[in-house]
Design a protein around this motif. Structure first.
Motif, PDB file in Angstrom:
ATOM      1  N   HIS A  67      45.921  36.438  55.124  1.00 43.15           N
ATOM      2  CA  HIS A  67      45.524  35.606  54.086  1.00 43.15           C
ATOM      3  C   HIS A  67      46.541  35.728  53.053  1.00 43.15           C
ATOM      4  O   HIS A  67      46.405  36.438  52.075  1.00 43.15           O
ATOM      5  N   VAL A  68      47.537  34.805  53.183  1.00 39.19           N
ATOM      6  CA  VAL A  68      48.825  35.201  52.189  1.00 39.19           C
ATOM      7  C   VAL A  68      48.267  34.795  50.720  1.00 39.19           C
ATOM      8  O   VAL A  68      48.445  35.551  49.788  1.00 39.19           O
ATOM      9  N   SER A  69      47.508  33.767  50.472  1.00 37.56           N
ATOM     10  CA  SER A  69      47.519  33.354  49.158  1.00 37.56           C
ATOM     11  C   SER A  69      46.240  34.173  48.631  1.00 37.56           C
ATOM     12  O   SER A  69      46.439  34.406  47.347  1.00 37.56           O
ATOM     13  N   ASN A  70      45.318  34.914  49.547  1.00 37.42           N
ATOM     14  CA  ASN A  70      44.419  35.806  48.827  1.00 37.42           C
ATOM     15  C   ASN A  70      45.214  37.284  48.447  1.00 37.42           C
ATOM     16  O   ASN A  70      44.772  37.755  47.358  1.00 37.42           O
ATOM     17  N   VAL A  71      46.042  37.291  49.384  1.00 37.37           N
ATOM     18  CA  VAL A  71      47.027  38.678  48.715  1.00 37.37           C
ATOM     19  C   VAL A  71      47.725  38.239  47.316  1.00 37.37           C
ATOM     20  O   VAL A  71      47.336  39.226  46.553  1.00 37.37           O
ATOM     21  N   GLY A  72      48.151  37.188  47.139  1.00 35.54           N
ATOM     22  CA  GLY A  72      48.718  36.753  45.967  1.00 35.54           C
ATOM     23  C   GLY A  72      47.471  36.660  44.750  1.00 35.54           C
ATOM     24  O   GLY A  72      47.578  37.175  43.619  1.00 35.54           O
ATOM     25  N   TYR A  73      46.147  36.203  45.058  1.00 35.53           N
ATOM     26  CA  TYR A  73      45.321  36.214  44.232  1.00 35.53           C
ATOM     27  C   TYR A  73      44.696  37.618  43.807  1.00 35.53           C
ATOM     28  O   TYR A  73      44.538  38.040  42.405  1.00 35.53           O
ATOM     29  N   LEU A  74      44.344  38.153  44.704  1.00 37.43           N
ATOM     30  CA  LEU A  74      43.910  39.618  44.735  1.00 37.43           C
ATOM     31  C   LEU A  74      44.699  40.681  44.066  1.00 37.43           C
ATOM     32  O   LEU A  74      44.391  41.761  43.323  1.00 37.43           O
ATOM     33  N   ALA A  75      46.085  40.538  43.974  1.00 38.30           N
ATOM     34  CA  ALA A  75      47.135  41.348  43.435  1.00 38.30           C
ATOM     35  C   ALA A  75      46.969  41.352  41.876  1.00 38.30           C
ATOM     36  O   ALA A  75      47.286  42.353  41.250  1.00 38.30           O
ATOM     37  N   ALA A  76      46.315  40.165  41.412  1.00 39.06           N
ATOM     38  CA  ALA A  76      46.389  40.328  40.041  1.00 39.06           C
ATOM     39  C   ALA A  76      45.174  41.205  39.585  1.00 39.06           C
ATOM     40  O   ALA A  76      45.043  41.425  38.388  1.00 39.06           O
ATOM     41  N   GLY A  77      44.207  41.299  40.461  1.00 39.57           N
ATOM     42  CA  GLY A  77      43.012  42.350  39.999  1.00 39.57           C
ATOM     43  C   GLY A  77      43.344  43.756  40.048  1.00 39.57           C
ATOM     44  O   GLY A  77      44.335  44.259  39.949  1.00 39.57           O
ATOM     45  N   ALA A  78      42.229  44.524  40.122  1.00 43.81           N
ATOM     46  CA  ALA A  78      42.223  45.909  40.114  1.00 43.81           C
ATOM     47  C   ALA A  78      42.214  46.435  41.421  1.00 43.81           C
ATOM     48  O   ALA A  78      41.502  45.818  42.715  1.00 43.81           O
ATOM     49  N   ASP A  79      43.279  47.257  41.899  1.00 42.65           N
ATOM     50  CA  ASP A  79      43.660  47.742  43.243  1.00 42.65           C
ATOM     51  C   ASP A  79      42.432  48.863  43.296  1.00 42.65           C
ATOM     52  O   ASP A  79      42.469  49.823  42.604  1.00 42.65           O
ATOM     53  N   CYS A  80      41.409  48.690  44.169  1.00 42.90           N
ATOM     54  CA  CYS A  80      40.277  49.877  44.311  1.00 42.90           C
ATOM     55  C   CYS A  80      40.128  50.083  45.788  1.00 42.90           C
ATOM     56  O   CYS A  80      39.216  50.499  46.516  1.00 42.90           O
ATOM     57  N   SER A  81      41.607  50.325  46.437  1.00 43.18           N
ATOM     58  CA  SER A  81      41.570  50.854  47.892  1.00 43.18           C
ATOM     59  C   SER A  81      41.582  52.043  47.847  1.00 43.18           C
ATOM     60  O   SER A  81      42.197  52.934  46.899  1.00 43.18           O
ATOM     61  N   GLN A  82      41.487  52.906  49.050  1.00 43.37           N
ATOM     62  CA  GLN A  82      41.692  54.292  49.174  1.00 43.37           C
ATOM     63  C   GLN A  82      42.956  54.392  50.146  1.00 43.37           C
ATOM     64  O   GLN A  82      43.168  53.623  50.976  1.00 43.37           O
ATOM     65  N   PRO A  83      43.437  55.475  49.766  1.00 46.10           N
ATOM     66  CA  PRO A  83      43.120  56.915  48.848  1.00 46.10           C
ATOM     67  C   PRO A  83      43.369  56.411  47.551  1.00 46.10           C
ATOM     68  O   PRO A  83      43.203  57.277  46.788  1.00 46.10           O
ATOM     69  N   SER A  84      44.079  55.195  47.199  1.00 42.21           N
ATOM     70  CA  SER A  84      44.551  55.229  45.737  1.00 42.21           C
ATOM     71  C   SER A  84      43.564  55.543  44.856  1.00 42.21           C
ATOM     72  O   SER A  84      43.692  55.920  43.727  1.00 42.21           O
TER      73      SER A  84
END
Ligand SMILES: [Zn+2]
Length: 536
Positions: A67-84
């Motif tokens: 989901h190329v455009s979703n990647v671009g969109y969510l990259a602007a928000g907070a990274d809440c992934s694990q383990p980060s």
């Protein structure tokens, strides 16, 4: 302009061919590949030579479903992934920080969490989001994008109230008193994501839209991805990609899977088909069921884990068959998300009806994911010539959750080896931003099938390294009708290739995740490089 690449191990992925020592690129295509003497003999006197000090060259890696455009969109928000972000306090801190840079009128956005990877091993709650962002709507998307958590302001704005029943095609999480706990599954979650993404896209200036496309492209190119199918293409995103294409700013080649309810627009838009060498929209996407990591894929039986139930099927067979028949008649390739066995059976029934009387599957209709495609369905899919676009990288990122949700059949999930043995075309992909788009991790996981906690799911379904690379090159090229242009390094094909610091076909699979991308070239031009290997 001519470019000779030499002092390299060139893994061409041409049928039956071993590695070559040199390659000649002319006008963006491969003119020759073979022993250095032959390649030099084929070159013009002015050809530029780049020596790679023994590095490995593989065909450009292709992500057949993301989901190329979703990647671009969510990259602007907070990274809440694990383990980060290992626990809920870290997620709260990141949302608080994102609130500071989110424009008024847009929801504060975080994404990437998996509840069973959090220290707390549960979804965050509305109250926990309120503590981080008390005064304006905030949303935290589950990495599957099949679930999310809302704070109280967001629930209010979404019109979700305590005491209301679950909306059709979805479910709402509730606390012990029956109050909404903020977690939203499936249908209403999709609607919210769409509403927010669409809303934010319309508020963006042309420059901000270009930035979104650019940041997604930079991300994929840095991972060695030279072509990607965007499995969620819509009017606004396809238009943004077309603007970028016009400006010469698209990096990976984008093949759009346009969402089925936007087909009428697509047909009238002038954007149907191949717009350029970088952008095409020839396929249509349908979702038939929910997700695996959100435990909402439509299965026979019930899940032994929350939210329990048997998953969600979005269309019954007559509806789905009518949709496929109509799209097939319009000449579209149809790509249907189907994860659970109940959904996959329905999709195969629909395809069988529509393809009856056709010779094979000429439009290459696909199943996206195919998680719980058990043996009798594999034989049927193979007989129908169905192409499957699937995600080996799920094993290391989401596999432990699969083992909990499918205790009896987890060895049979994503049966890559069985698919290939049955003669099916399998296309490698990431489903990013669901997981990282890194195709090398996908290749590693196709070989190891090992979960984050170290169990191997279905050892018999592990792929040899060459097959693992083939699904991300030849297989994925076929899945997007481009096997004559990309997917292997052969004379006449486009010069899309990646330079790696080790050969994934030779090293221990454990090390593949650490292989570095040194350069990514599309049509013979670098779109990413770690140093100054290639002239600009
Ligand atoms: Zn997807």
């Amino acid at each position: 302009m001519e470019l000779i690449v030499e002092d390299a191990v060139i893994v061409t992925m041409a049928a039956g061919a071993g590695p070559a020592g040199a390659m000649l690129v002319r006008d963006g295509r491969i003119a020759a590949v073979g022993p250095p003497g032959e390649v030099h003999a084929a070159a013009s006197p002015g050809a530029q030579t780049v020596r790679l000090d023994g590095a490995t060259v593989v065909p450009g890696l292709i992500d057949a479903h993301c989901h190329v455009s979703n990647v671009g969109y969510l990259a602007a928000g907070a990274d809440c992934s694990q383990p980060s972000a290992p626990g809920i306090p870290e997620i709260q801190a990141r949302l608080r920080e994102a609130a500071g840079r989110t424009p008024e009128g847009s929801w504060v956005t975080g994404s990437g969490y998996v509840e069973y990877k959090l220290r707390e091993r549960r979804h965050p709650t509305r109250a926990e989001l309120d503590a981080a962002v008390p005064d304006r709507p905030a949303v935290l998307y589950h990495t599957s994008l099949h679930a999310c958590v809302l704070n109280t302001a967001a629930l209010r704005e979404a019109g979700l109230k305590d005491g209301q029943p679950d909306p059709p095609g979805g479910a709402l999480g509730r606390d012990s008193q029956g109050r909404l706990d903020g977690v939203v599954f499936e249908g209403p979650m999709f609607a919210l994501f769409e509403r927010n993404f669409r809303h934010d896209l319309t508020r963006m200036s042309a420059a901000q839209r270009a930035h979104l496309v650019e940041s997604a492209g930079r991300y994929f190119a840095g991972l060695g991805v030279t072509a990607a199918c965007d499995a969620d293409m819509r009017r606004d995103t396809l238009t943004a990609f077309a603007e970028a294409d016009e400006a010469g700013a698209l990096r990976p080649r984008i093949y759009g899977l346009v969402v089925h309810d936007q087909v009428d627009w697509l047909v009238s838009s002038g954007l149907r088909g191949r717009r350029s060498g970088r952008l095409a929209a020839e396929a249509v996407k349908i979702w038939s069921d929910g997700g695996m990591s959100s435990r909402t894929a439509a299965i026979h039986g019930t899940y032994p884990v929350p939210p329990y139930g048997s998953g969600i099927l979005f269309f019954d067979l007559p509806e789905l068959t009518a949709m496929v028949r109509d799209l097939d008649a319009q000449g579209f390739q149809v790509c249907i998300h189907a994860q659970g066995d109940r959904a996959i059976e329905t999709v195969l029934d629909a395809y069988a009806t529509v393809l009856a009387g056709a010779s094979g599957n000429p439009r290459r209709h696909r199943i996206e994911h195919g998680g719980a495609m058990y043996p009798p369905m594999i034989a049927r899919a193979a007989e129908l010539g169905i192409v499957v676009a699937s995600q080996p990288g799920f094993f290391s990122t989401l596999g432990d959750g699969f083992a909990e949700a499918f205790p009896g059949t987890s060895d049979q999930l994503y049966p890559f080896a069985s698919w290939l043995r049955a003669g099916m075309t399998v296309a490698g992909s990431s489903d990013a931003p669901v997981i990282t788009a890194d195709p090398l991790l996908g290749i590693r996981d196709a070989i190891l099938r090992r979960t984050g906690e170290g169990r191997v799911l279905g050892p018999a379904e592990r792929l040899p390294a060459r097959d693992a690379l083939a699904i991300y090159t030849r297989g994925a090229a076929f899945a997007m009708h481009r096997e004559n242009e990309i997917g292997s390094l052969e004379p006449g094909k486009l010069a899309d290739f990646v330079v790696l610091d080790a050969n994934p076909l030779e090293i221990d699979a454990e090390r593949i995740g650490g292989v570095r991308v040194l350069a990514t070239l599309i049509g013979g031009a670098p779109v990413y490089q770690a140093g100054d290997i290639f002239p600009g």
